[in-house]
Design an enzyme around this catalytic site. Structure first.
Site, PDB file in Angstrom:
ATOM      1  N   TYR A 198       0.846  -1.189   0.000  1.00  0.00           N
ATOM      2  CA  TYR A 198       0.000   0.000   0.000  1.00  0.00           C
ATOM      3  C   TYR A 198       0.887   1.247   0.000  1.00  0.00           C
ATOM      4  CZ  TYR A 198       0.998   0.639   4.999  1.00  0.00           C
ATOM      5  OH  TYR A 198       1.627   0.844   6.207  1.00  0.00           O
ATOM      6  N   CYS A 199       0.295   2.364  -0.424  1.00  0.00           N
ATOM      7  CA  CYS A 199       0.966   3.659  -0.369  1.00  0.00           C
ATOM      8  C   CYS A 199      -0.122   4.728  -0.255  1.00  0.00           C
ATOM      9  CB  CYS A 199       1.871   3.875  -1.581  1.00  0.00           C
ATOM     10  SG  CYS A 199       1.049   3.721  -3.183  1.00  0.00           S
ATOM     11  N   THR A 200       0.208   5.974  -0.517  1.00  0.00           N
ATOM     12  CA  THR A 200      -0.748   7.064  -0.285  1.00  0.00           C
ATOM     13  C   THR A 200      -1.971   6.968  -1.196  1.00  0.00           C
ATOM     14  OG1 THR A 200       1.121   8.494   0.290  1.00  0.00           O
ATOM     15  CG2 THR A 200      -0.998   9.564  -0.098  1.00  0.00           C
TER      16      THR A 200
END
Length: 343
Positions: A198-200
């Site tokens: 996951y990331c922003t």
């Protein structure tokens, strides 16, 4: 033909205040094969400038990465224009959890070598051959699976103020630093573990998912829309929120509150705090975490030396900065030795 901003940030902020109209902070990305990024760049600037869109947009041969602010009344026209571009038709738009009319004050559309700097010199993998996208419900199920390895694809200063429970949070300064480190650390799990990232907003883990598939990982997943979209789904569908703290964002707000947990500490005194600031000394401008008490005591500076400089007359500060570059220090994001309680 105007392809640049005519107004300063201060002038634009004043106009926004006088207009008194709501704006939406939006981000989106799309990996695609773009033949001539320069032509697309000019087209976007001309069209979006007319719609009073502000923001930071990168265009490259591998796609587009956009973080912007658009007047709410112009949103339909903006969306219609996106849909008129073949590879952007129906693109997912991440709308900020917390709105701020001044999240961006200039329109900057730039052509870059890549929309996400990865440090890779490898043309043998297709960035559009991505991993499996999962929504919030499936993500929550996956990260409870003992055969899952959950990896935060963001940098240390982002995960320091907020991350998912039980996530691997690499101690890295840049995305390019993380790719090889994660591959080496997770090499034993290529065949039998589920790699969930996951990331922003999804752009970094989408590229990483294509890269890790290329490197032989068999079961690669990513949180679609990143933390921003996850939070929207959790709130709209009353799901269990497994994210702790704040989501770091790349505009002047520097963070959106996702849960009430404060998991970070002031870099100067160690008190619970998750508010990022930039050192008020323009020759430093270091990004670090500072509580209200230290902010008042240190005049929004990271050290006594910077506090002394910041107290000087402006012209004297300019003279001290002449011919000096601070970029290497700026982008260390809280690594400075003057910070006693840095991560």
């Amino acid at each position: 033909m105007q392809l640049y901003n005519k107004l300063s940030a201060e002038e634009r902020a004043k106009l926004i205040e006088e207009a008194g109209k709501d704006r939406l902070t939006i981000s989106f990305y799309q990996y695609a094969h773009i033949g001539n990024p320069e032509i697309l760049r000019n087209h976007l600037f001309i069209t979006w400038d007319a719609l009073e869109v502000l923001g930071r947009i990168y265009v490259a041969k591998e796609g587009i990465n956009a973080q912007l602010s658009v007047p709410a009344e112009n949103f339909d026209a903006f969306k219609k224009h996106l849909d008129s571009i073949t590879f952007l038709e129906g693109v997912r738009l991440n709308i900020a959890i917390e709105q701020d009319n001044k999240s961006f004050l200039k329109l900057k559309v730039k052509v870059r070598h890549k929309i996400v700097a990865d440090g890779l010199d490898d043309n043998t993998f297709d960035v559009t051959d991505k991993g499996v996208h999962v929504d919030a419900v499936t993500f929550n199920e996956l990260i409870e699976d003992p055969d899952t390895v959950l990896v935060d694809m963001r940098n240390h200063y982002e995960s320091e103020i907020g991350h998912f429970k039980n996530a691997v949070t690499p101690d890295v300064d840049t995305f390019r630093d993380s790719l090889d480190i994660i591959e080496a650390d997770l090499a034993p799990y290529k065949e039998d573990k589920k790699l969930v990232m996951y990331c922003t907003g999804g752009i970094r883990c989408e590229k990483a998912s294509a890269y890790y598939k290329h490197k032989g990982f068999k079961n690669v997943y990513q949180l679609e829309g990143g933390i921003i979209e996850y939070t929207r789904q959790v709130r709209e569908n009353d799901l269990e929120n497994k994210f702790l703290g704040k989501n770091f964002v790349f505009d002047h707000r520097r963070g959106e509150r996702i849960s009430d947990d404060v998991i970070a500490h002031c870099h100067q005194c160690g008190a619970p705090c998750d508010v990022h600031t930039n050192c008020a000394n323009e020759a430093c401008h270091l990004l670090f975490i500072q509580c209200d008490s230290c902010k008042e005591k240190m005049d929004n500076c990271c050290s006594d030396a910077c506090k002394e400089v910041n107290a000087l007359p402006y012209e004297e500060q300019k003279e001290l900065r002449r011919g000096k570059k601070a970029s290497n220090k700026i982008f260390k994001k809280g690594r400075s030795e003057v910070l006693k309680f840095k991560r």
